[in-house]
Design a protein around this motif. Structure first.
Motif, PDB file in Angstrom:
ATOM      1  N   PHE A 161       1.009  -1.068   0.006  1.00 24.89           N
ATOM      2  CA  PHE A 161       0.094  -0.081  -0.089  1.00 24.89           C
ATOM      3  C   PHE A 161       0.923   1.322   0.044  1.00 24.89           C
ATOM      4  O   PHE A 161       0.609   2.021  -0.757  1.00 24.89           O
ATOM      5  N   ARG A 162       1.955   1.208   0.854  1.00 27.95           N
ATOM      6  CA  ARG A 162       2.718   2.422   0.961  1.00 27.95           C
ATOM      7  C   ARG A 162       3.474   2.731  -0.338  1.00 27.95           C
ATOM      8  O   ARG A 162       3.801   4.083  -0.643  1.00 27.95           O
ATOM      9  N   GLU A 163       3.909   1.626  -0.971  1.00 26.78           N
ATOM     10  CA  GLU A 163       4.274   1.940  -2.471  1.00 26.78           C
ATOM     11  C   GLU A 163       3.384   2.272  -3.435  1.00 26.78           C
ATOM     12  O   GLU A 163       3.537   3.362  -4.316  1.00 26.78           O
ATOM     13  N   LEU A 164       2.298   1.774  -3.726  1.00 29.49           N
ATOM     14  CA  LEU A 164       1.291   2.014  -4.893  1.00 29.49           C
ATOM     15  C   LEU A 164       0.282   3.106  -4.433  1.00 29.49           C
ATOM     16  O   LEU A 164      -0.218   3.381  -5.500  1.00 29.49           O
ATOM     17  N   VAL A 175      -6.810  -1.025  -5.781  1.00 26.72           N
ATOM     18  CA  VAL A 175      -6.944  -2.260  -5.405  1.00 26.72           C
ATOM     19  C   VAL A 175      -6.510  -3.509  -6.506  1.00 26.72           C
ATOM     20  O   VAL A 175      -6.126  -4.369  -5.944  1.00 26.72           O
ATOM     21  N   THR A 176      -6.490  -3.208  -7.754  1.00 29.08           N
ATOM     22  CA  THR A 176      -6.041  -4.192  -8.781  1.00 29.08           C
ATOM     23  C   THR A 176      -4.468  -4.168  -8.571  1.00 29.08           C
ATOM     24  O   THR A 176      -4.002  -5.367  -8.668  1.00 29.08           O
ATOM     25  N   ASP A 177      -3.701  -3.180  -8.402  1.00 27.57           N
ATOM     26  CA  ASP A 177      -2.388  -3.332  -8.303  1.00 27.57           C
ATOM     27  C   ASP A 177      -1.820  -4.004  -6.859  1.00 27.57           C
ATOM     28  O   ASP A 177      -1.128  -4.698  -6.751  1.00 27.57           O
ATOM     29  N   LEU A 178      -2.765  -3.645  -5.588  1.00 24.17           N
ATOM     30  CA  LEU A 178      -2.456  -4.274  -4.482  1.00 24.17           C
ATOM     31  C   LEU A 178      -2.752  -5.893  -4.617  1.00 24.17           C
ATOM     32  O   LEU A 178      -1.909  -6.646  -4.092  1.00 24.17           O
ATOM     33  N   ASP A 179      -3.894  -6.269  -5.288  1.00 24.46           N
ATOM     34  CA  ASP A 179      -4.139  -7.596  -5.535  1.00 24.46           C
ATOM     35  C   ASP A 179      -2.721  -8.557  -6.391  1.00 24.46           C
ATOM     36  O   ASP A 179      -2.538  -9.472  -5.859  1.00 24.46           O
ATOM     37  N   LYS A 180      -2.443  -7.822  -7.405  1.00 19.36           N
ATOM     38  CA  LYS A 180      -1.341  -8.348  -8.198  1.00 19.36           C
ATOM     39  C   LYS A 180      -0.042  -8.283  -7.320  1.00 19.36           C
ATOM     40  O   LYS A 180       0.569  -9.521  -7.234  1.00 19.36           O
TER      41      LYS A 180
END
Length: 328
Positions: A161-164, A175-180
């Motif tokens: 989360f802190r990165e994206l 959310v999509t990036d976190l899931d990946k």
């Protein structure tokens, strides 16, 4: 007939074995010594002392009583190591879930993290905030499971989360990036429930991935349920964003299921809306969260058995033009 066939001393070993499981090394050694003395007394009383059968059984008992204290030492060492590991995990969890009570990008954010009983396992509750080019973003989530594995996934989720959070253009993309990003970290049965909030002028944008619904406290207290259910992170969510208008003085409470699943002794669930209505009347956000937790403890009658994360957000006053509707 050999008396030792009717008066064996082997059952005397039961005491040292039980002591090995429950007592300290010192007390286990005392029990072993007592067992050896009792066996000699049994042999003398039965007249078997000095017989071959007695000598064989007593030698076995003596060998067992020599080894059992070492087994007790090994057990207590493992228990101490486990206790130290849990304490390190708890300390790490508190370090990751840093407490907040400050203004961030025009919104006052106040957090609380309450551990369950100290002897309980490490939970997977998590939260974090990020002031991004797209506004203040808040994450509250819950990793499936407990223990060090849950702590590892908690740290991985917060790190992602802190990165994206600073680069994803909107919450669905985040959310999509976190899931990946989390997919390689999760086993087949692992997942992370999460709710993400993004604050803008006069509104908050939300994406809820299988997490308890946020609560808005204003003229009335209501749950902000998503229009359609979205699976948790790790289960390929199809993120759906929804928007909620915020009037001056409105507060947004995000929390984990330690709040909604808190039960009284008779099994009654914590009455969230009623108790939150009372607690969130406190003028100061810190006092409001303290009051809410006190009400949870009063309801359960003891310290809750599940960890609990609370995040209360109170945006600054917004222009009147943005308050035409309560919810989009």
């Amino acid at each position: 007939m050999d008396v030792m066939h009717t008066m064996p001393i082997t059952p005397v070993l039961i005491g040292p074995l039980l002591a090995c499981v429950w007592l300290s090394v010192r007390h286990t050694a005392f029990v072993c010594g007592g067992a050896l003395a009792l066996a000699l007394a049994i042999g003398a009383w039965s007249g078997a002392l000095g017989s071959f059968a007695f000598d064989v059984e007593y030698a076995g008992l003596l060998l067992a009583c020599a080894v059992i204290p070492y087994a007790a030492h090994h057990r207590t060492a493992l228990e101490a190591a486990g206790a130290r590991a849990r304490e390190v995990a708890r300390s790490t969890q508190h370090l990751i879930l840093r407490p907040l009570s400050r203004d961030l990008a025009g919104t006052h954010v106040c957090t609380r993290y309450h551990c369950a009983a100290p002897e309980s396992d490490v939970g997977g509750d998590l939260y974090d905030v990020a002031v991004t080019p797209y506004g203040l973003r808040v994450l509250v989530g819950d990793v499936r499971g407990h223990g060090l594995e849950a702590l590892r996934l908690t740290a991985a989720t917060i790190a992602a989360f802190r990165e994206l959070a600073y680069t994803a253009p909107d919450l669905p993309a985040l959310v999509t990036d976190l899931d990946k990003r989390l997919a390689p970290e999760l086993d087949a049965e692992d997942f992370v429930t999460a709710v993400l909030a993004e604050f803008g002028p006069g509104e908050v944008r939300l994406v809820n991935c299988g997490h308890p619904a946020p609560l808005r406290a204003g003229q009335q207290v209501e749950l902000l349920e998503p229009f359609a259910p979205v699976p948790p992170l790790g289960l390929r969510p199809d993120p759906r964003q929804y928007r909620v208008r915020l009037q001056p003085g409105d507060r947004l409470l995000l929390y984990t299921d330690g709040l909604t699943e808190a039960r009284a002794a008779d099994g009654t669930l914590f009455p969230l809306l009623a108790e939150a209505t009372r607690a969130l009347r406190e003028p100061l956000p810190d006092d409001a969260l303290d009051s809410l937790y006190a009400r949870v403890v009063a309801h359960t009658g003891a310290r809750p058995t599940d960890d609990l994360a609370l995040v209360l957000c109170q945006p600054a006053e917004v222009p009147v033009a943005l308050m035409s509707t309560n919810r989009l």
